[in-house]
Design an enzyme around this catalytic site. Sequence first.
Site, PDB file in Angstrom:
ATOM      1  N   PRO A   2       0.817  -1.220   0.000  1.00 56.71           N
ATOM      2  CA  PRO A   2       0.000   0.000   0.000  1.00 56.71           C
ATOM      3  C   PRO A   2       0.850   1.268   0.000  1.00 56.71           C
ATOM      4  CG  PRO A   2      -0.702  -1.546   1.704  1.00 56.71           C
ATOM      5  CD  PRO A   2       0.603  -2.026   1.182  1.00 56.71           C
ATOM      6  N   GLU A   3       0.681   2.075  -1.025  1.00 57.36           N
ATOM      7  CA  GLU A   3       1.319   3.380  -1.112  1.00 57.36           C
ATOM      8  C   GLU A   3       0.215   4.425  -1.000  1.00 57.36           C
ATOM      9  OE1 GLU A   3       4.042   3.537  -4.482  1.00 57.36           O
ATOM     10  OE2 GLU A   3       4.309   1.369  -4.418  1.00 57.36           O
TER      11      GLU A   3
END
Length: 277
Positions: A2-3
């Site tokens: 997850p960015e």
Amino acid sequence: MPELPEVETIRRCLEPLLVGRRVVGVRVRRPDVVGHPTSARSFRRGVRGRTVHAVGRRGKYLVLEFDGGRELVTHLRLSGHLAVVERRSVPRHERIRYVLSDGKVLSFIEPRALGRAYLVERGRYPRALRGMVSMGPEPIAPGFNVRWLASQLRGRRAPVKALLLDQRVCCGVGNIYADEALHRAGVKPARPAHGLKPAEVSRLADKLREVLRDGIRWCGTTLGDGRYLRPDGRAGSFQHRLAVVGRAGDGCRRCGGIVRRTRVAGRGTYYCPGCQK
DNA sequence: CTTGTGTCCTGTAGGC
DNA sequence: TGCCTACAGGACACAA
């Protein structure tokens, strides 16, 4: 992994499900994912009974704002996942379980157990969260512009990709969006940062913002590895629009060159030798 | 200060 | 088929 776009997607999904709900129970199944306070017991006692007033995000951190000025800060690292599930359901690799006043459950799932949850007082971040304090401007917000990026790249001989991954420079950017932004900007990831021409820095700032916004628009990138999913279990769809990541050996969609995978700044890195100089 | 490397952690992929 | 090892990476610790 997850960015910024994935965490923002998660934030938007959780907001209507959590705001106004109270946490009536907390179960810590794996104490070492609690980053603050030191003991799982005080974490549990501090969270239980609190009402969620807002769901925010800073870089890759998700922030549940409680009444009384406390915040539950969560970092998903590589494989972390937040899911809203039914009371009977116990997901595999569940590390923390928050039982909500409406009968639903917020489950912090983290196969690799590298992600962390921190209970803190607003603005008073412990040592373990000092990354929150030194974090740079949000690349999708007005404070992030060519001038800022140029000031951060000036005089640095490290690969430009290393600086894109530095949360003090470009918060929220991770391995996928760094490679995609560099491809859109036509810049080779291994280029020493100080060697970029002003026009390239300008393009990079624009493309960084653009690719993060696109990532949000398409609800994040769900790759086979890491298995990012939205809290309702649905996948994102930006993976279908990646230009270089995961496409080693395939033709570049812009110039027809062959996408290569190398190692830059200690990370697997995809780029097209044909159109990234 | 800057830069590079090691560490954490575990599921998965690849070799034999 | 099954065991074993290497690998993935975000953030931090640490060394040069």
